[in-house]
Design an enzyme around this catalytic site. Structure first.
Site, short mmCIF file in Angstrom:
data_model
loop_
_atom_site.label_atom_id
_atom_site.label_comp_id
_atom_site.label_asym_id
_atom_site.label_seq_id
_atom_site.Cartn_x
_atom_site.Cartn_y
_atom_site.Cartn_z
CG ASN A 10 17.74 16.20 33.01
OD1 ASN A 10 16.42 16.17 33.19
ND2 ASN A 10 18.35 15.28 32.09
CE LYS A 12 19.35 11.73 33.38
NZ LYS A 12 20.14 11.22 32.60
CG HIS A 95 18.66 14.75 27.82
ND1 HIS A 95 19.17 13.49 27.84
CD2 HIS A 95 19.40 15.32 28.93
CE1 HIS A 95 19.78 13.26 28.83
NE2 HIS A 95 19.86 14.32 29.42
CD GLU A 97 18.67 10.42 29.52
OE1 GLU A 97 17.47 10.85 30.06
OE2 GLU A 97 19.63 9.89 29.98
CD GLU A 167 23.89 16.46 29.38
OE1 GLU A 167 24.04 16.57 30.81
OE2 GLU A 167 22.73 15.89 28.70
N GLY A 173 24.81 9.27 32.89
CA GLY A 173 24.28 8.08 33.70
C GLY A 173 24.82 6.79 34.05
CB SER A 213 28.99 10.88 35.75
OG SER A 213 28.23 9.93 34.94
C1 PEP Z 1 21.67 14.22 32.41
O1 PEP Z 1 20.46 13.97 32.90
O2 PEP Z 1 21.83 15.22 31.52
C2 PEP Z 1 23.01 13.78 32.89
C3 PEP Z 1 24.05 14.37 32.33
O3 PEP Z 1 22.86 12.71 33.78
P1 PEP Z 1 23.78 12.13 34.90
O4 PEP Z 1 24.39 13.31 35.78
O5 PEP Z 1 23.15 11.30 35.85
O6 PEP Z 1 25.05 11.63 34.18
#
Ligand code: PEP
Length: 249
Positions: A10, A12, A95, A97, A167, A173, A213
Site C-alpha cells: 500500500n 499511500k 483503510h 487512514e 490492521e 506506520g 509495520s
Molecule cells: C498500511 O499502509 O496499511 C500499513 C500497514 O502501513 P505500515 O506497513 O507502514 O505500518
C-alpha cells in the site's frame, strides 16, 4: 484448499508517476519468480503506468480507494468502472487512514465492498482496533462488528472473493508490530466469525492478511502463523529490496 500468501503493498500518498515507473521496472525484475502472490496498491495517478508496466509480470495492481456510486456528480471521486477500464484488479477499502481522515464509515465501506464485488474488482477490506479499544479489551467484538457490517449483503460465494486485512491502528506506520500471536489470534477470530456466519468453505478459503509495520525482518514469521495469509504493507513496500524479501517470505 491451501490459501496462497499475498504480499500486498500500500503505497499511500507516495511516488509521482515518473517515480512509480522506475520503481516498478526495478521491482518487476526483483520479484520475478517470487514465492508469494504480489500486489501493489498505488495512488490513482500511478494506476495507468502501473498496469502497463506490470503486464506480463507476476505483479497485480490495485487502487487505494474507490467510490460506491456508478457515475455522476461526485467531484474528486473515482468509480469502479474507471478502475476496471484501466485494468485494475484490486481495491483497498476502509483503510484506517480513510476512516480517520476522510469520514469513511462502516456503511460506506459496505457500499464500496458491494460495488467492488458487483464489478469484479477484489476488495482488500481493512479492519482493526485502536490502542484504546485494545486496552479496553474490545478488540474481538470491534473487529467482528466491522467485518459483519462490511460484508452485509454479500453471498457466501462472494465473501470468498474478498481479501480481509486485519490492521491494528496502533501498529500502522508506527514501527510497533503486533506480536505474531497478537496478530494471529485476531485473524483466527475473524476466520471463526466467517465460519459462524458463512460456513466452513468460506472460512477456509478467504484470505486474511495482517498489516501494521510488516517489514523484511518480521514478514516470514508473521506469514507462517496459522491464520495469517500474507500482509498489507505500507512503508516497506516503498523499498524494492524490502518488498522483495516480503514477497518471498
Ligand atoms: C498500511 O499502509 O496499511 C500499513 C500497514 O502501513 P505500515 O506497513 O507502514 O505500518
Amino acid at each position: 484448499m491451501a490459501r496462497k500468501i499475498l504480499a500486498a503493498g500500500n503505497w499511500k500518498m507516495n511516488k509521482t508517476a515518473s517515480e512509480a515507473a522506475s520503481f516498478i521496472k526495478e521491482l518487476a525484475e526483483s520479484v520475478k519468480g517470487a514465492k508469494n502472490e504480489v500486489l501493489i496498491c498505488v495512488p490513482f495517478t500511478n494506476l495507468e503506468t502501473a498496469v502497463k508496466l506490470t503486464e506480463g509480470t507476476n505483479i497485480s495492481v490495485g487502487a487505494e480507494n474507490m467510490d460506491y456510486h456508478d457515475s455522476g456528480a461526485y467531484t474528486g471521486e473515482v468509480s469502479a468502472d474507471m478502475l476496471l477500464d484501466l485494468g485494475v484488479k484490486y481495491v483497498v477499502i476502509g483503510h484506517s487512514e480513510r476512516r480517520e481522515y476522510y469520514n469513511e464509515t462502516d456503511k460506506t465501506v459496505n457500499a464500496k465492498v458491494l460495488k467492488a464485488i458487483e464489478k469484479g474488482i477484489t476488495p482488500v477490506l481493512c479492519c482493526g482496533e485502536s490502542l484504546e479499544q485494545r486496552e479496553d479489551n474490545i478488540t474481538f467484538e470491534w473487529v467482528r462488528m466491522q467485518i459483519k457490517i462490511a460484508l452485509k449483503g454479500l453471498s457466501a460465494e462472494d465473501v470468498k472473493k474478498v481479501v480481509i486485512a486485519y490492521e491494528p491502528i496502533w501498529a500502522i506506520g508506527t514501527g510497533k508490530t503486533a506480536t505474531n500471536e497478537q496478530a494471529d489470534e485476531v485473524c483466527a477470530d475473524i476466520r471463526a466469525c466467517l465460519r459462524e456466519v458463512y460456513g466452513d468453505d468460506v472460512a477456509d478459503n478467504t484470505r486474511i492478511l495482517y498489516g501494521g509495520s510488516v517489514n523484511a525482518g518480521n514478514a516470514a514469521e508473521l506469514f507462517a502463523m496459522n491464520d495469517i495469509d500474507g500482509g498489507l504493507v505500507g512503508g516497506a513496500s516503498l523499498k524494492v529490496a524490502d518488498f522483495t524479501t516480503i514477497a518471498n517470505a
